[in-house]
Write a protein that holds these residues in place. Structure first.
Motif, PDB file in Angstrom:
ATOM      1  N   ALA A 197      20.366  15.662   9.738  1.00  0.00           N
ATOM      2  CA  ALA A 197      21.162  16.196  10.854  1.00  0.00           C
ATOM      3  C   ALA A 197      20.315  17.027  11.810  1.00  0.00           C
ATOM      4  CB  ALA A 197      22.316  17.038  10.310  1.00  0.00           C
ATOM      5  N   ARG A 198      19.239  17.595  11.270  1.00  0.00           N
ATOM      6  CA  ARG A 198      18.375  18.452  12.109  1.00  0.00           C
ATOM      7  C   ARG A 198      17.069  17.764  12.461  1.00  0.00           C
ATOM      8  NH1 ARG A 198      19.273  23.190   7.996  1.00  0.00           N
ATOM      9  NH2 ARG A 198      21.149  24.173   8.806  1.00  0.00           N
ATOM     10  N   ARG A 199      16.971  16.483  12.200  1.00  0.00           N
ATOM     11  CA  ARG A 199      15.700  15.766  12.344  1.00  0.00           C
ATOM     12  C   ARG A 199      15.121  15.877  13.749  1.00  0.00           C
ATOM     13  NH1 ARG A 199      14.148  10.404  13.436  1.00  0.00           N
ATOM     14  NH2 ARG A 199      12.262   9.774  12.335  1.00  0.00           N
ATOM     15  N   GLU A 200      15.956  15.650  14.765  1.00  0.00           N
ATOM     16  CA  GLU A 200      15.469  15.752  16.142  1.00  0.00           C
ATOM     17  C   GLU A 200      15.726  17.179  16.645  1.00  0.00           C
ATOM     18  OE1 GLU A 200      15.796  11.715  15.041  1.00  0.00           O
ATOM     19  OE2 GLU A 200      17.538  13.008  15.246  1.00  0.00           O
ATOM     20  N   ARG A 201      14.776  17.734  17.322  1.00  0.00           N
ATOM     21  CA  ARG A 201      14.933  19.126  17.778  1.00  0.00           C
ATOM     22  C   ARG A 201      16.007  19.262  18.845  1.00  0.00           C
ATOM     23  NH1 ARG A 201      10.617  22.275  20.296  1.00  0.00           N
ATOM     24  NH2 ARG A 201      12.032  24.020  20.163  1.00  0.00           N
ATOM     25  N   THR A 202      15.974  18.377  19.818  1.00  0.00           N
ATOM     26  CA  THR A 202      16.942  18.510  20.912  1.00  0.00           C
ATOM     27  C   THR A 202      18.045  17.445  20.800  1.00  0.00           C
ATOM     28  OG1 THR A 202      15.422  17.319  22.337  1.00  0.00           O
ATOM     29  CG2 THR A 202      15.442  19.723  22.530  1.00  0.00           C
ATOM     30  N   ARG A 203      17.838  16.278  21.387  1.00  0.00           N
ATOM     31  CA  ARG A 203      18.920  15.287  21.400  1.00  0.00           C
ATOM     32  C   ARG A 203      18.912  14.465  20.108  1.00  0.00           C
ATOM     33  NH1 ARG A 203      18.200  12.478  27.154  1.00  0.00           N
ATOM     34  NH2 ARG A 203      20.113  11.443  26.512  1.00  0.00           N
ATOM     35  N   PRO A 204      19.868  14.712  19.228  1.00  0.00           N
ATOM     36  CA  PRO A 204      19.851  13.983  17.945  1.00  0.00           C
ATOM     37  C   PRO A 204      20.185  12.506  18.119  1.00  0.00           C
ATOM     38  CG  PRO A 204      21.833  15.328  18.120  1.00  0.00           C
ATOM     39  CD  PRO A 204      20.994  15.649  19.317  1.00  0.00           C
ATOM     40  N   ARG A 205      19.495  11.669  17.391  1.00  0.00           N
ATOM     41  CA  ARG A 205      19.809  10.236  17.419  1.00  0.00           C
ATOM     42  C   ARG A 205      21.093   9.998  16.636  1.00  0.00           C
ATOM     43  NH1 ARG A 205      13.849   7.947  15.803  1.00  0.00           N
ATOM     44  NH2 ARG A 205      12.846   8.418  17.788  1.00  0.00           N
ATOM     45  N   GLN A 206      21.902   9.053  17.125  1.00  0.00           N
ATOM     46  CA  GLN A 206      23.122   8.702  16.400  1.00  0.00           C
ATOM     47  C   GLN A 206      22.774   8.179  14.996  1.00  0.00           C
ATOM     48  OE1 GLN A 206      26.657   8.883  17.226  1.00  0.00           O
ATOM     49  NE2 GLN A 206      25.663  10.474  18.425  1.00  0.00           N
ATOM     50  N   ALA A 207      21.660   7.481  14.895  1.00  0.00           N
ATOM     51  CA  ALA A 207      21.266   6.947  13.581  1.00  0.00           C
ATOM     52  C   ALA A 207      21.056   8.091  12.586  1.00  0.00           C
ATOM     53  CB  ALA A 207      19.998   6.119  13.718  1.00  0.00           C
TER      54      ALA A 207
END
Lengths: 100, 176
Positions: free
Chosen positions: B18-28
């Motif tokens: 859930a926190r993988r991307e710093r800004t815009r999280p990927r739906q995947a």
């Protein structure tokens, strides 16, 4: 219809309660609006899906502020239990959505 | 047992996704986070049920019993145990006249988690928000904590009926 197949609260009455529960004056400050859909869930049982529409800038804050997220989560949980108490047989699924 | 800490590790992995991307999280990432969080809860309840009902099974038989659990049946039980009064399926008879609010919380959280997992895995049109996904994960974490912290909840008649129902829900109405 409830779990026994009886109509504890008919759909019209359920919708009236939902409109009261989701009235703008009863929503937390950061929830812009709310809408609902009646249908069935993935196991084919009656379900009411409620969407709490949040402003994009507040969503960004919620991602980082667990206390505010918990507060909204508590509202969501209370709302779910209020819907369950109506014994309509429609199970509540309440999600956050981005306000347009 | 071979996967003793699986629920806790899966929940940790869900947070990471859930926190993988710093800004815009990927739906995947958000979809996999929801699915993983649901499976954390599924394995948690399954483990706790087998521990309570059959605490002295051999590892082989523990693993066999583990496979008896059915997602759809568990969803029905969770829906029923989210209520104040739990009724026997298909009847008006009362199974639990006054449910424990902590069992209701766990049940509601599980029912919601399974519905979301279904959307995350099968509905290409569904859109997920990181704040929503994180809240689900925190709720599941709270459910684990409630169970661990309160021995009185774990050992209550309501909890016994709740766990037994995961395997035998339809049997409660059997009279002969």
């Amino acid at each position: 219809m409830n779990a026994n197949g009886d109509t504890g609260t008919d759909t019209e009455e359920l919708e009236r309660h939902l409109q009261e529960l989701l009235a703008p004056s009863r929503l937390p400050a950061n929830v812009k609006s709310a809408r609902y859909e009646l249908g069935t869930d993935h196991i084919g049982e009656p379900a009411v899906r409620v969407f709490l529409e949040i402003e994009p800038k507040f969503l960004t804050i919620l991602e980082k502020d667990k206390a505010q997220l918990d507060e909204l989560g508590k509202f969501r949980q209370d709302l779910a239990f209020k819907i369950l108490k109506l014994e309509s047989g429609y199970f509540p699924f309440i999600r956050l959505a981005e306000a347009a | 047992m071979s996967a003793e800490s699986l629920p806790e590790h899966l929940l940790e992995q869900a947070k990471h996704l859930a926190r993988r991307e710093r800004t815009r999280p990927r739906q995947a990432s958000l979809r996999r986070a929801l699915s993983t969080a649901y499976y954390a809860f599924f394995h948690f309840l399954t483990r706790e049920t087998v521990r309570q009902i059959a605490p002295n099974l051999s590892e082989d038989n523990y693993n066999r019993v583990y496979r008896w659990f059915d997602h759809g049946a568990m969803a029905r039980v969770a829906r029923a145990f989210s209520e104040d009064v739990v009724r026997i399926p298909g009847t008006k008879d009362v199974l639990i006249p006054k449910n424990d609010p902590r069992i209701q919380f766990m049940s509601l959280t599980f029912a919601e988690a399974q519905e979301l997992r279904h959307l995350a895995d099968y509905d290409p049109g569904a859109v997920f928000l990181r704040a929503d996904v994180l809240d689900r994960i925190y709720r599941i974490e709270d459910a684990f904590a409630v169970w661990r912290r309160f021995r009185a909840v774990r050992n209550s008649p309501e909890a016994n009926a709740f766990l037994l129902s995961f395997l035998l829900w339809e049997k409660w109405g059997k009279r002969t």
